[in-house]
Design a protein around this motif. Structure first.
Motif, PDB file in Angstrom:
ATOM      1  N   LYS A 135      10.272  -5.953   5.973  1.00 44.81           N
ATOM      2  CA  LYS A 135       9.517  -5.795   4.736  1.00 44.81           C
ATOM      3  C   LYS A 135       9.569  -4.346   4.234  1.00 44.81           C
ATOM      4  CE  LYS A 135       7.577  -9.006   3.712  1.00 44.81           C
ATOM      5  NZ  LYS A 135       6.203  -9.452   3.850  1.00 44.81           N
ATOM      6  N   LEU A 136       9.652  -3.392   5.162  1.00 45.26           N
ATOM      7  CA  LEU A 136       9.669  -1.978   4.778  1.00 45.26           C
ATOM      8  C   LEU A 136      11.076  -1.447   4.517  1.00 45.26           C
ATOM      9  CD1 LEU A 136       7.003  -0.611   7.298  1.00 45.26           C
ATOM     10  CD2 LEU A 136       6.690  -1.055   4.860  1.00 45.26           C
ATOM     11  N   ALA A 137      12.099  -2.248   4.789  1.00 45.01           N
ATOM     12  CA  ALA A 137      13.482  -1.785   4.601  1.00 45.01           C
ATOM     13  C   ALA A 137      13.766  -1.418   3.149  1.00 45.01           C
ATOM     14  CB  ALA A 137      14.465  -2.855   5.074  1.00 45.01           C
ATOM     15  N   VAL A 138      13.060  -2.056   2.210  1.00 48.11           N
ATOM     16  CA  VAL A 138      13.280  -1.765   0.793  1.00 48.11           C
ATOM     17  C   VAL A 138      12.941  -0.318   0.458  1.00 48.11           C
ATOM     18  CG1 VAL A 138      10.953  -2.423   0.058  1.00 48.11           C
ATOM     19  CG2 VAL A 138      12.862  -2.648  -1.543  1.00 48.11           C
ATOM     20  N   ILE A 154       9.589   3.641  10.067  1.00 46.07           N
ATOM     21  CA  ILE A 154       9.211   2.393  10.746  1.00 46.07           C
ATOM     22  C   ILE A 154      10.289   1.334  10.562  1.00 46.07           C
ATOM     23  CG2 ILE A 154       7.542   0.492  10.718  1.00 46.07           C
ATOM     24  CD1 ILE A 154       5.401   2.551   9.981  1.00 46.07           C
ATOM     25  N   SER A 155      10.856   1.238   9.356  1.00 48.25           N
ATOM     26  CA  SER A 155      11.833   0.186   9.067  1.00 48.25           C
ATOM     27  C   SER A 155      13.100   0.309   9.903  1.00 48.25           C
ATOM     28  CB  SER A 155      12.192   0.208   7.579  1.00 48.25           C
ATOM     29  OG  SER A 155      12.988   1.334   7.247  1.00 48.25           O
ATOM     30  N   THR A 156      13.392   1.515  10.394  1.00 53.20           N
ATOM     31  CA  THR A 156      14.605   1.709  11.199  1.00 53.20           C
ATOM     32  C   THR A 156      14.355   1.545  12.697  1.00 53.20           C
ATOM     33  OG1 THR A 156      14.274   4.108  11.390  1.00 53.20           O
ATOM     34  CG2 THR A 156      15.503   3.314   9.478  1.00 53.20           C
ATOM     35  N   ARG A 157      13.092   1.507  13.108  1.00 53.57           N
ATOM     36  CA  ARG A 157      12.774   1.441  14.538  1.00 53.57           C
ATOM     37  C   ARG A 157      12.509  -0.006  14.953  1.00 53.57           C
ATOM     38  NH1 ARG A 157      11.937   6.344  16.840  1.00 53.57           N
ATOM     39  NH2 ARG A 157      12.465   5.107  18.684  1.00 53.57           N
ATOM     40  N   VAL A 158      13.584  -0.798  14.912  1.00 44.01           N
ATOM     41  CA  VAL A 158      13.452  -2.226  15.220  1.00 44.01           C
ATOM     42  C   VAL A 158      13.106  -2.465  16.685  1.00 44.01           C
ATOM     43  CG1 VAL A 158      14.988  -2.925  13.357  1.00 44.01           C
ATOM     44  CG2 VAL A 158      15.958  -2.361  15.595  1.00 44.01           C
ATOM     45  N   GLU A 159      13.322  -1.435  17.538  1.00 44.74           N
ATOM     46  CA  GLU A 159      13.005  -1.591  18.960  1.00 44.74           C
ATOM     47  C   GLU A 159      11.522  -1.349  19.240  1.00 44.74           C
ATOM     48  OE1 GLU A 159      13.635   2.836  18.642  1.00 44.74           O
ATOM     49  OE2 GLU A 159      14.221   1.003  17.592  1.00 44.74           O
ATOM     50  N   THR A 209       0.828  -1.209   0.000  1.00 43.80           N
ATOM     51  CA  THR A 209       0.000   0.000   0.000  1.00 43.80           C
ATOM     52  C   THR A 209       0.860   1.256   0.000  1.00 43.80           C
ATOM     53  OG1 THR A 209      -1.750  -1.158   1.214  1.00 43.80           O
ATOM     54  CG2 THR A 209      -1.819   1.244   1.228  1.00 43.80           C
ATOM     55  N   ILE A 210       1.925   1.254   0.810  1.00 43.74           N
ATOM     56  CA  ILE A 210       2.827   2.409   0.864  1.00 43.74           C
ATOM     57  C   ILE A 210       3.506   2.628  -0.491  1.00 43.74           C
ATOM     58  CG2 ILE A 210       5.024   3.209   1.820  1.00 43.74           C
ATOM     59  CD1 ILE A 210       4.148   2.074   4.507  1.00 43.74           C
ATOM     60  N   LYS A 211       3.950   1.551  -1.132  1.00 44.54           N
ATOM     61  CA  LYS A 211       4.586   1.678  -2.444  1.00 44.54           C
ATOM     62  C   LYS A 211       3.620   2.264  -3.464  1.00 44.54           C
ATOM     63  CE  LYS A 211       7.685  -2.267  -1.771  1.00 44.54           C
ATOM     64  NZ  LYS A 211       7.977  -3.656  -2.188  1.00 44.54           N
ATOM     65  N   GLU A 212       2.344   1.898  -3.360  1.00 48.21           N
ATOM     66  CA  GLU A 212       1.349   2.392  -4.298  1.00 48.21           C
ATOM     67  C   GLU A 212       1.025   3.866  -4.047  1.00 48.21           C
ATOM     68  OE1 GLU A 212      -3.287   1.457  -5.657  1.00 48.21           O
ATOM     69  OE2 GLU A 212      -2.254   0.118  -4.268  1.00 48.21           O
ATOM     70  N   MET A 213       0.944   4.265  -2.778  1.00 48.81           N
ATOM     71  CA  MET A 213       0.585   5.646  -2.447  1.00 48.81           C
ATOM     72  C   MET A 213       1.758   6.602  -2.602  1.00 48.81           C
ATOM     73  SD  MET A 213      -1.921   5.072   0.837  1.00 48.81           S
ATOM     74  CE  MET A 213      -2.536   6.761   0.796  1.00 48.81           C
ATOM     75  N   SER A 216       7.235   7.699   5.933  1.00 47.65           N
ATOM     76  CA  SER A 216       6.766   7.087   7.174  1.00 47.65           C
ATOM     77  C   SER A 216       7.207   5.631   7.245  1.00 47.65           C
ATOM     78  CB  SER A 216       5.234   7.169   7.258  1.00 47.65           C
ATOM     79  OG  SER A 216       4.800   8.512   7.222  1.00 47.65           O
ATOM     80  N   GLY A 217       7.120   4.911   6.115  1.00 44.28           N
ATOM     81  CA  GLY A 217       7.565   3.527   6.085  1.00 44.28           C
ATOM     82  C   GLY A 217       9.057   3.397   6.332  1.00 44.28           C
ATOM     83  N   GLN A 218       9.830   4.349   5.832  1.00 44.52           N
ATOM     84  CA  GLN A 218      11.270   4.347   6.080  1.00 44.52           C
ATOM     85  C   GLN A 218      11.560   4.488   7.580  1.00 44.52           C
ATOM     86  OE1 GLN A 218      12.525   7.604   3.637  1.00 44.52           O
ATOM     87  NE2 GLN A 218      12.769   6.354   1.796  1.00 44.52           N
TER      88      GLN A 218
END
Length: 233
Positions: free
Chosen positions: A38-41, A24-29, A9-13, A20-22
């Motif tokens: 999945k969002l690291a890409v 989230i991908s860095t907040r592994v804690e 959905t994020i890739k489409e929007m 925002s997805g970026q």
């Protein structure tokens, strides 16, 4: 299943939702591994701009429409990475220096700022119904985004960080500083294009995979040594 739906959905929007997805991908804690992985890409693996568009942006921003050959001896058509705001290409200047050329996606600024404005309106309207007040969060992210969209500001920040890293507490220059900061190259900077030193290395978000490829397992002495070296830097 949920992480796949969110990522698709994020890739489409696109737009600010990718930013925002970026985050989230860095907040592994804070977030489950299924989502962060999945969002690291989104950090550098989005669909790149066509090369013709890349060439047009660089020529307009740095060369007043002149061909790339007046500035670059070589310019790789395939990007090193492509994210929500910009993508990066490896190139060689006429004097032989290898550089990284970061260029902003055309028309990305109104799209991103429009997304932030919409999110601020929604979060303000629903602030009493949600467990967390997201309005100040999106307001702060929107303010930070304005600077992120101006590569002249980024170039200035790079120079400030380099000076801070290379100077000791006494004000002298430390020529053996363990941390190297890539710097803008001369005046080859505009609001939407930034030419900087090229640094060959492994992105931190790929470090774990590279260590696994070399047989370095988490918790091993080799892994602890690598962690200490990164911390010391």
């Amino acid at each position: 299943w949920g992480s796949t739906v969110v990522a698709d959905t994020i890739k489409e929007m696109r737009g600010f939702y990718v930013k925002s997805g970026q985050e989230i991908s860095t907040r592994v804690e804070l977030f489950p591994e299924a989502y962060t992985s999945k969002l690291a890409v989104l950090q550098d693996g989005l669909e790149p701009m066509p090369y013709e568009q890349v060439e047009a942006v660089v020529r307009h921003e740095l060369l007043e429409g002149a061909p790339l050959s007046e500035l670059f001896a070589t310019f790789d058509k395939e990007p090193l990475g492509s994210a929500s705001i910009a993508q990066v290409h490896k190139a060689t200047l006429l004097d032989g220096r290898t550089v990284a050329v970061k260029l902003q996606r055309p028309n990305v600024e109104p799209k991103l700022l429009g997304d932030v404005a919409n999110l601020k309106r929604l979060s303000k309207f629903f602030r009493s119904s949600l467990p967390v007040d997201y309005y100040p969060v999106f307001s702060e992210l929107g303010d930070a985004l304005i600077n992120e969209l101006d590569f002249l500001v980024e170039a200035q920040a790079m120079r400030k960080i380099d000076l801070a890293v290379r100077h000791t507490e006494g004000g002298t220059i430390d020529h053996d500083a363990s941390l190297s900061v890539p710097l803008p190259v001369g005046e080859l900077v505009s609001k939407r294009v930034l030419v900087m030193d090229f640094v060959d290395g492994i992105p931190l978000n790929q470090l774990s995979n590279k260590m696994n490829e070399r047989g370095i397992t988490p918790g091993s002495q080799e892994a602890k040594l690598a962690g200490r070296r990164i911390q010391d830097s």
